[in-house]
Design an enzyme around this catalytic site. Sequence first.
Site, PDB file in Angstrom:
ATOM      1  N   ARG A 141       0.850  -1.200   0.000  1.00  0.00           N
ATOM      2  CA  ARG A 141       0.000   0.000   0.000  1.00  0.00           C
ATOM      3  C   ARG A 141       0.883   1.247   0.000  1.00  0.00           C
ATOM      4  O   ARG A 141       1.522   1.555   1.000  1.00  0.00           O
ATOM      5  CB  ARG A 141      -0.931   0.020   1.213  1.00  0.00           C
ATOM      6  CG  ARG A 141      -1.775   1.293   1.275  1.00  0.00           C
ATOM      7  CD  ARG A 141      -2.944   1.193   2.234  1.00  0.00           C
ATOM      8  NE  ARG A 141      -2.559   1.155   3.635  1.00  0.00           N
ATOM      9  CZ  ARG A 141      -3.432   1.239   4.646  1.00  0.00           C
ATOM     10  NH1 ARG A 141      -4.731   1.341   4.389  1.00  0.00           N
ATOM     11  NH2 ARG A 141      -3.013   1.188   5.887  1.00  0.00           N
ATOM     12  N   ASP A 183      -3.677   2.985  14.185  1.00  0.00           N
ATOM     13  CA  ASP A 183      -2.862   3.602  13.141  1.00  0.00           C
ATOM     14  C   ASP A 183      -3.442   4.987  12.868  1.00  0.00           C
ATOM     15  O   ASP A 183      -4.269   5.484  13.634  1.00  0.00           O
ATOM     16  CB  ASP A 183      -2.772   2.726  11.887  1.00  0.00           C
ATOM     17  CG  ASP A 183      -4.104   2.581  11.154  1.00  0.00           C
ATOM     18  OD1 ASP A 183      -5.101   3.234  11.551  1.00  0.00           O
ATOM     19  OD2 ASP A 183      -4.150   1.825  10.169  1.00  0.00           O
TER      20      ASP A 183
END
Length: 521
Positions: free
Chosen positions: A160, A442
Amino acid sequence: MSTAISVNAQVSEPFAEILSPAALDFVAQLQRQFNARRKALLIMRQRHQKSLEEGDIPQFSSQTKIIREALWHVAPSPKDLLDRRVEITGPTERKMMINALNSGAKIFMADCEDSLSPTWFNVVQGQINLRDAVRREISLVDDRGKSYQLNEQIATLLVRPRGWHLEEKHILVDGMPMSGSLFDFGMYMFHNAHELIQRGSGPYFYLPKLENHFEARLWNDVFKAAQDMLNIPRGTIRATVLIETILAAFEMEEILFEIREHASGFNAGRWDYIFSAIKKFSFSENYLPDRAQITMTVPFKRAYTELLVRTCHKRGAHAIGGMSAFIPSRRDPEVNDRAMKQVRADKDREAQDGFDGSWVAHPDLVPVAMAAFDAVLGDKPNQKDRLREDVKVNARDLVNFHIEGAKISEAGLRLNINVAIQYLNAWLMGNGAAAIHNLMEDAATAEISRAQLWQWIHKGAKLDDGRPITLALYEELKADELEKLGGIEQMRYREAVENLDNLVRADRFNEFLTVGAYTYL
């Protein structure tokens, strides 16, 4: 290497191998060809936001109705992307990558985005780790002498890159910082695409934060250009798009259509989706409640996930469920037992709804998720044949933010303050995936916390006991939470609080917390 490309940071000998003249020229070509379009699309985001604030309600576009009604399918899946029943995610940190690849999951998404603090070391070392993982040369001996190396059987690797809104300030092209997206993608492609193909796999990606099909079209054009530059057949790249913004949910078919020759599927990015819902409607007094109450079964989340499965399967793509962020406790079996039951129920629901797989954040959750999908899939690699034609979702359903029994509690307010401070501290210290209160936090989950703080304070929300949520209350509770954490002088709490205060006190909602925090790295 062109003199117009410069590295504004220290380059050690190992870094120089990754940042070779040829590699830098490659990413610079991508930057020069596509950065103007990237910037134009970011301006388009601002225009869309303004229209929402002026009262426009998101709709399925009549201009793209022909795409939604036409017969078409995405490209067939490569062999190593057919079975995606459990996917594990984590940053491109060396030990975490080895453990994830060895976890027993079918897929490992190596993250250069929300779970990676983009320090110069993390960004470049992450590319070194990816290169070594592709060649099965990644290993590590830690400070205690424990050795880590790959098993014979490992997960398929996906990467990603950073979202379109992020830049890499240490790489200057023609005097300007380059796109973080193009740097992450380009470096991985340049060093690994041919090697992956020779090994029977390919360059596979996750695409974050897309808000519309024009942003998907840009990625597709980047893919075609990169493949041509590397003499790789078009269609070799495969991309899974995270549907993690509320506007993207209104353009799912259009997004798939734009990348159909490179598409693999969608993922229901649940945490960023909550953040996006708050952000896009931050001007509204229709508040979402405590984060713990915003489950996957509330109306707006249920509508979007069911529509995601139907859309993917209608077009021959995989539908991947959301993240279970629970981190098992080594000291509290009761916490583990309760959480594991919740994780299993979550994965059971996703499998029964038609998802082809799901995400977990910790290796201990892999068997739990695997059992849920094994029970539904059996020996089948996926259930793309379940078309979910029973799903009927309209535009109103996607913005139905009503939650039965919704409330904002002092505990929820305190939790948002605590998590935001702890996460920003960890991020500034170079850790983008921080275990906080037995959850893997996160940037997406921290964004929820600070976004709710801003909206609740600036739009007149009240606690369930009737007290208004004000800046004064925020300051009072923040002082309490800081004391619990050991005080503002510990680690990088002073800078973390400064960042959080800037976000919470701002007159207008700041779009991303990591943009401002990046100046501190």
